[in-house]
Design a protein around this motif. Structure first.
Motif, PDB file in Angstrom:
ATOM      1  N   PHE A   1       0.864  -1.235   0.085  1.00  0.00           N
ATOM      2  CA  PHE A   1       0.036  -0.065   0.094  1.00  0.00           C
ATOM      3  C   PHE A   1       0.848   1.310  -0.172  1.00  0.00           C
ATOM      4  CE2 PHE A   1      -2.619  -3.517   1.526  1.00  0.00           C
ATOM      5  CZ  PHE A   1      -3.600  -3.147   1.208  1.00  0.00           C
TER       6      PHE A   1
ATOM      7  N   ARG B   1      -0.117   4.441  -2.209  1.00  0.00           N
ATOM      8  CA  ARG B   1      -1.137   5.207  -1.994  1.00  0.00           C
ATOM      9  C   ARG B   1      -0.904   5.916  -0.902  1.00  0.00           C
ATOM     10  NH1 ARG B   1      -6.015   5.330   1.059  1.00  0.00           N
ATOM     11  NH2 ARG B   1      -7.831   6.023  -0.110  1.00  0.00           N
ATOM     12  N   GLN B   2      -0.140   5.262   0.132  1.00  0.00           N
ATOM     13  CA  GLN B   2       0.132   5.930   1.524  1.00  0.00           C
ATOM     14  C   GLN B   2       1.084   7.021   1.129  1.00  0.00           C
ATOM     15  OE1 GLN B   2      -1.771   4.952   3.826  1.00  0.00           O
ATOM     16  NE2 GLN B   2      -0.477   4.446   5.623  1.00  0.00           N
TER      17      GLN B   2
ATOM     18  N   GLU C   1      -2.889   0.345   5.943  1.00  0.00           N
ATOM     19  CA  GLU C   1      -3.552   1.498   5.156  1.00  0.00           C
ATOM     20  C   GLU C   1      -4.120   2.542   6.080  1.00  0.00           C
ATOM     21  OE1 GLU C   1      -5.954   1.825   1.027  1.00  0.00           O
ATOM     22  OE2 GLU C   1      -6.125  -0.186   2.311  1.00  0.00           O
TER      23      GLU C   1
END
Length: 190
Positions: A21, A24-25, A124
């Motif tokens: 993730f 996106r993180q 996330e």
């Protein structure tokens, strides 16, 4: 009866899943970081507004600005000085609009600076939990829980875009403000 604490995260599982993730993180954290940077640059612009309103040097305005320890107090000072000193209606209206735009961004910035980030088992960011107590139905709880979905991320992206525009508009406004007020020499003051 002791207070009930939430369960501790499974840190090993989070660390193991986190790389999946990461993109996106990083995007979310970059947007939140940019929000802080853009907001801070705009708040600092009000030093120059004070400088013009008070007709003082930058260091004097910065001392006054930093002596007030909240953004609300700083903006209140700007508003009060403008009410007393600014007679040009167009400049006064522009300043009011600039202040409102900054305050709108301040609410979002405060939300992301004063929240607890909720993570799922993969690490996330899934929600923000505001740290301000919230009362509903006669019951006091920790603040609002908001999902960190794509719409929310876009809200931050848009706020960053607006803060960048606000910064340019504040720079463009300073000469207008100075012209509306004149200088001490133009007013015949010592």
């Amino acid at each position: 009866m002791p207070s009930r604490l939430p369960p501790a995260p499974n840190f090993r599982a989070v660390e193991k899943a986190a790389p999946g993730f990461a993109e996106r993180q990083h995007h979310i954290l970059m947007q939140i970081g940019n929000l802080g940077l853009n907001w801070s640059n705009n708040e600092s612009m009000f030093i120059y507004v004070l400088m013009v309103l008070l007709d003082v040097e930058e260091v004097d305005a910065a001392i006054i600005f930093s002596t007030l320890n909240t953004t609300r107090a700083r903006l209140d000072l700007v508003r009060r000085l403008a009410t007393v000193k600014l007679r040009d209606e167009a400049a006064a209206l522009t300043l009011k609009r600039l202040l409102r735009r900054f305050e709108a961004a301040t609410r979002l910035r405060n939300e992301f600076n004063h929240c607890m980030y909720k993570l799922n088992a993969q690490g996330e960011i899934t929600h923000t939990h505001l740290m301000r107590p919230h009362e509903a139905g006669g019951r006091l709880t920790l603040g609002e829980l908001r999902e960190m979905d794509e719409g929310r991320v876009q809200e931050i992206v848009e706020a960053n875009r607006q803060l960048k525009r606000l910064n340019r508009d504040l720079w463009d406004f300073l000469p207008q403000l100075r012209a509306a007020l004149g200088t001490r020499a133009e007013r015949g003051a010592p």
